[in-house]
Design a protein around this motif. Structure first.
Motif, PDB file in Angstrom:
ATOM      1  N   UNK A   1       0.832  -1.206   0.000  1.00  2.00           N
ATOM      2  CA  UNK A   1       0.000   0.000   0.000  1.00  2.00           C
ATOM      3  C   UNK A   1       0.870   1.261   0.000  1.00  2.00           C
ATOM      4  N   UNK A   2       0.265   2.350  -0.419  1.00  5.18           N
ATOM      5  CA  UNK A   2       0.983   3.632  -0.435  1.00  5.18           C
ATOM      6  C   UNK A   2       1.481   3.975   0.967  1.00  5.18           C
ATOM      7  N   UNK A   3       0.601   3.874   1.961  1.00  2.00           N
ATOM      8  CA  UNK A   3       0.991   4.168   3.344  1.00  2.00           C
ATOM      9  C   UNK A   3       2.073   3.196   3.815  1.00  2.00           C
ATOM     10  N   UNK A   4       1.897   1.912   3.482  1.00  4.00           N
ATOM     11  CA  UNK A   4       2.884   0.909   3.859  1.00  4.00           C
ATOM     12  C   UNK A   4       4.251   1.208   3.277  1.00  4.00           C
ATOM     13  N   UNK A   5       4.273   1.653   2.033  1.00  7.39           N
ATOM     14  CA  UNK A   5       5.531   1.987   1.366  1.00  7.39           C
ATOM     15  C   UNK A   5       6.202   3.179   2.045  1.00  7.39           C
ATOM     16  N   UNK A   6       5.417   4.223   2.328  1.00  3.91           N
ATOM     17  CA  UNK A   6       5.976   5.403   2.976  1.00  3.91           C
ATOM     18  C   UNK A   6       6.526   5.068   4.371  1.00  3.91           C
ATOM     19  N   UNK A   7       5.772   4.244   5.095  1.00  7.30           N
ATOM     20  CA  UNK A   7       6.209   3.843   6.444  1.00  7.30           C
ATOM     21  C   UNK A   7       7.487   3.022   6.359  1.00  7.30           C
ATOM     22  N   UNK A   8       7.512   2.091   5.393  1.00  3.22           N
ATOM     23  CA  UNK A   8       8.686   1.219   5.279  1.00  3.22           C
ATOM     24  C   UNK A   8       9.954   2.017   4.994  1.00  3.22           C
ATOM     25  N   UNK A   9       9.916   2.901   3.999  1.00  5.03           N
ATOM     26  CA  UNK A   9      11.164   3.597   3.699  1.00  5.03           C
ATOM     27  C   UNK A   9      11.523   4.629   4.766  1.00  5.03           C
ATOM     28  N   UNK A  10      10.532   5.185   5.444  1.00  4.32           N
ATOM     29  CA  UNK A  10      10.838   6.143   6.514  1.00  4.32           C
ATOM     30  C   UNK A  10      11.467   5.441   7.717  1.00  4.32           C
ATOM     31  N   UNK A  11      10.868   4.313   8.129  1.00  5.59           N
ATOM     32  CA  UNK A  11      11.389   3.571   9.287  1.00  5.59           C
ATOM     33  C   UNK A  11      12.755   2.963   8.971  1.00  5.59           C
ATOM     34  N   UNK A  12      12.891   2.367   7.774  1.00  9.57           N
ATOM     35  CA  UNK A  12      14.175   1.764   7.387  1.00  9.57           C
ATOM     36  C   UNK A  12      15.280   2.818   7.354  1.00  9.57           C
ATOM     37  N   UNK A  13      14.954   3.993   6.819  1.00 12.62           N
ATOM     38  CA  UNK A  13      15.940   5.076   6.762  1.00 12.62           C
ATOM     39  C   UNK A  13      16.290   5.558   8.164  1.00 12.62           C
ATOM     40  N   UNK A  14      15.292   5.647   9.039  1.00 10.99           N
ATOM     41  CA  UNK A  14      15.525   6.077  10.420  1.00 10.99           C
ATOM     42  C   UNK A  14      16.442   5.103  11.158  1.00 10.99           C
ATOM     43  N   UNK A  15      16.172   3.805  11.000  1.00 14.05           N
ATOM     44  CA  UNK A  15      16.966   2.790  11.696  1.00 14.05           C
ATOM     45  C   UNK A  15      18.376   2.693  11.120  1.00 14.05           C
ATOM     46  N   UNK A  16      18.486   2.810   9.796  1.00 16.65           N
ATOM     47  CA  UNK A  16      19.808   2.798   9.174  1.00 16.65           C
ATOM     48  C   UNK A  16      20.641   3.988   9.614  1.00 16.65           C
TER      49      UNK A  16
ATOM     50  N   UNK B   1       4.036  11.659  -8.261  1.00 11.97           N
ATOM     51  CA  UNK B   1       4.439  10.428  -8.946  1.00 11.97           C
ATOM     52  C   UNK B   1       3.726  10.249 -10.285  1.00 11.97           C
ATOM     53  N   UNK B   2       2.656  11.014 -10.494  1.00 10.43           N
ATOM     54  CA  UNK B   2       1.932  11.008 -11.766  1.00 10.43           C
ATOM     55  C   UNK B   2       1.530   9.606 -12.222  1.00 10.43           C
ATOM     56  N   UNK B   3       1.109   8.781 -11.282  1.00 14.76           N
ATOM     57  CA  UNK B   3       0.614   7.452 -11.642  1.00 14.76           C
ATOM     58  C   UNK B   3       1.658   6.364 -11.706  1.00 14.76           C
ATOM     59  N   UNK B   4       2.936   6.703 -11.579  1.00 17.98           N
ATOM     60  CA  UNK B   4       3.973   5.673 -11.626  1.00 17.98           C
ATOM     61  C   UNK B   4       3.986   4.893 -10.313  1.00 17.98           C
ATOM     62  N   UNK B   5       3.827   3.588 -10.391  1.00 14.31           N
ATOM     63  CA  UNK B   5       3.748   2.766  -9.178  1.00 14.31           C
ATOM     64  C   UNK B   5       4.621   1.511  -9.245  1.00 14.31           C
ATOM     65  N   UNK B   6       5.379   1.337 -10.325  1.00 14.32           N
ATOM     66  CA  UNK B   6       6.212   0.145 -10.481  1.00 14.32           C
ATOM     67  C   UNK B   6       7.579   0.410  -9.846  1.00 14.32           C
ATOM     68  N   UNK B   7       7.851  -0.232  -8.701  1.00 14.02           N
ATOM     69  CA  UNK B   7       9.094  -0.030  -7.954  1.00 14.02           C
ATOM     70  C   UNK B   7      10.062  -1.169  -8.269  1.00 14.02           C
ATOM     71  N   UNK B   8      11.148  -0.861  -8.943  1.00 12.91           N
ATOM     72  CA  UNK B   8      12.118  -1.884  -9.338  1.00 12.91           C
ATOM     73  C   UNK B   8      13.053  -2.214  -8.177  1.00 12.91           C
ATOM     74  N   UNK B   9      12.464  -2.790  -7.124  1.00 17.22           N
ATOM     75  CA  UNK B   9      13.242  -3.160  -5.932  1.00 17.22           C
ATOM     76  C   UNK B   9      12.403  -4.156  -5.131  1.00 17.22           C
ATOM     77  N   UNK B  10      13.013  -4.749  -4.085  1.00 19.50           N
ATOM     78  CA  UNK B  10      12.236  -5.652  -3.228  1.00 19.50           C
ATOM     79  C   UNK B  10      11.729  -4.942  -1.977  1.00 19.50           C
ATOM     80  N   UNK B  11      12.061  -3.644  -1.848  1.00 20.24           N
ATOM     81  CA  UNK B  11      11.554  -2.842  -0.743  1.00 20.24           C
ATOM     82  C   UNK B  11      11.333  -1.420  -1.208  1.00 20.24           C
ATOM     83  N   UNK B  12      10.562  -0.671  -0.445  1.00 23.13           N
ATOM     84  CA  UNK B  12      10.405   0.752  -0.744  1.00 23.13           C
ATOM     85  C   UNK B  12      11.638   1.471  -0.208  1.00 23.13           C
ATOM     86  N   UNK B  13      12.390   2.047  -1.106  1.00 20.02           N
ATOM     87  CA  UNK B  13      13.652   2.688  -0.746  1.00 20.02           C
ATOM     88  C   UNK B  13      13.661   4.085  -1.345  1.00 20.02           C
ATOM     89  N   UNK B  14      14.149   5.063  -0.597  1.00 20.71           N
ATOM     90  CA  UNK B  14      14.002   6.467  -0.976  1.00 20.71           C
ATOM     91  C   UNK B  14      14.514   6.763  -2.379  1.00 20.71           C
TER      92      UNK B  14
END
Length: 309
Positions: free
Chosen positions: A92-107, A167-180
């Motif tokens: 989900x959009x929210x899930x993606x934002x949370x994942x990259x924010x938390x991962x970046x914070x912990x890193x 993002x203008x409709x772009x939703x294809x993330x070429x990765x296995x995680x949401x990364x900034x």
């Protein structure tokens, strides 16, 4: 891939889906690493709490590092495994934002925490008699708090810059995680100014801790060389070797990944490096600290023997 412009559309995580057989095998390997990460880091936390001999600043910071590694991998691995095993690559959009924010914070927190641990080793080697006084409980808690707050502040800054990009409709993330860096590539506007600000933030969160680590170990090396006792040199090296190995593994991958020019950034290379610092490094940390540390091994045997008896 283009869909409607709703900001709430799910993202599609491509991961390694172009290699389905390899992806399934990789998921089994990752499950093994994740299990070892949780088990190893939990063991370090429990043992260092249960054994009074490990109630020292070094193990206080090690507990923080172990807890951080558990959170970091849990932020990424379960979602990745669900995507592989279910066949649905969405988040989900929210899930993606949370994942990259938390991962970046912990890193980011780990960057600062490793520098704090280097300072701890510096004080232990240079002023062993005053070590307990200098690194008292209040100072340890303050340094740990600074590490966590700095990490989350850096994430708040960079995430706030990324989240406002259309993002203008772009939703294809070429990765296995949401990364900034990957999410920014989806934007349909000029991201140059945003990327420049993020680069400055990354340089600060990396350069200052690295400078502290290098300075600390330069002073430690100079002190160790002057020691006349071979036993003293061996002990001093032993207290620092584990930390140096963890620092090399973590900073080596992070700096190679985040500080290279944008045109040199290969997505496949990025995925492999991301696997190293999100999956492999958190697994290696407890192994490095237990295999090279007699105190931890003794404490583990003591706790296990108590449980058996």
């Amino acid at each position: 891939m283009e869909i409607n412009d709703s900001s709430w559309e799910d993202f599609i995580l491509v991961g390694f889906s172009e290699y389905p057989k390899a992806e399934f095998f990789l998921s089994l390997v990752i499950t093994g690493f994740y299990t070892m990460t949780i088990t190893g880091n939990t063991a370090i936390i429990l043992v260092s709490l249960l054994d009074s001999r490990l109630h020292t600043p070094m193990y206080f910071f090690l507990r923080n590092l172990s807890f951080l590694d558990i959170c970091f991998t849990t932020c990424i691995v379960p979602q990745m495994l669900v995507n592989i095993w279910s066949g649905e690559k969405t988040i989900t959009y929210i899930g993606c934002m949370v994942q990259y924010s938390v991962a970046l914070a912990l890193g980011s927190t780990e960057c600062v925490l490793l520098a704090v641990m280097a300072v701890d080793r510096y004080v232990a080697v240079l002023w062993p008699l005053r070590y307990a006084t200098i690194m008292n409980q209040k100072i340890c808690h303050l340094l740990a708090a600074v590490s966590w707050l700095t990490g989350f502040a850096n994430s708040l800054l960079q995430s706030s810059l990324a989240i406002v990009l259309p993002l203008c409709g772009h939703r294809l993330v070429d990765h296995f995680l949401c990364e900034v860096l990957v999410i920014i590539k989806l934007s349909c506007v000029d991201t140059g100014p945003t990327e420049s600000k993020m680069l400055i933030a990354r340089l600060i969160i990396l350069a200052i801790p690295v400078s502290i680590i290098l300075t600390s170990y330069a002073c430690i090396a100079r002190t160790v060389v002057k020691m006349q006792s071979a036993e003293g040199r061996k002990k001093a090296f032993g207290t620092c070797a584990s930390h140096l190995m963890v620092v090399s593994l973590f900073y080596g991958t992070i700096m190679f990944m985040y500080l290279q020019p944008k045109n040199n950034y290969s997505q496949n290379q990025g995925k492999i490096l991301a696997l190293v610092y999100t999956i492999v490094a958190p697994t290696m940390n407890p192994l490095i600290y237990t295999l090279r540390n007699k105190d931890v091994k003794k404490a583990m045997r003591k706790v296990i023997w108590k449980d058996v008896v």
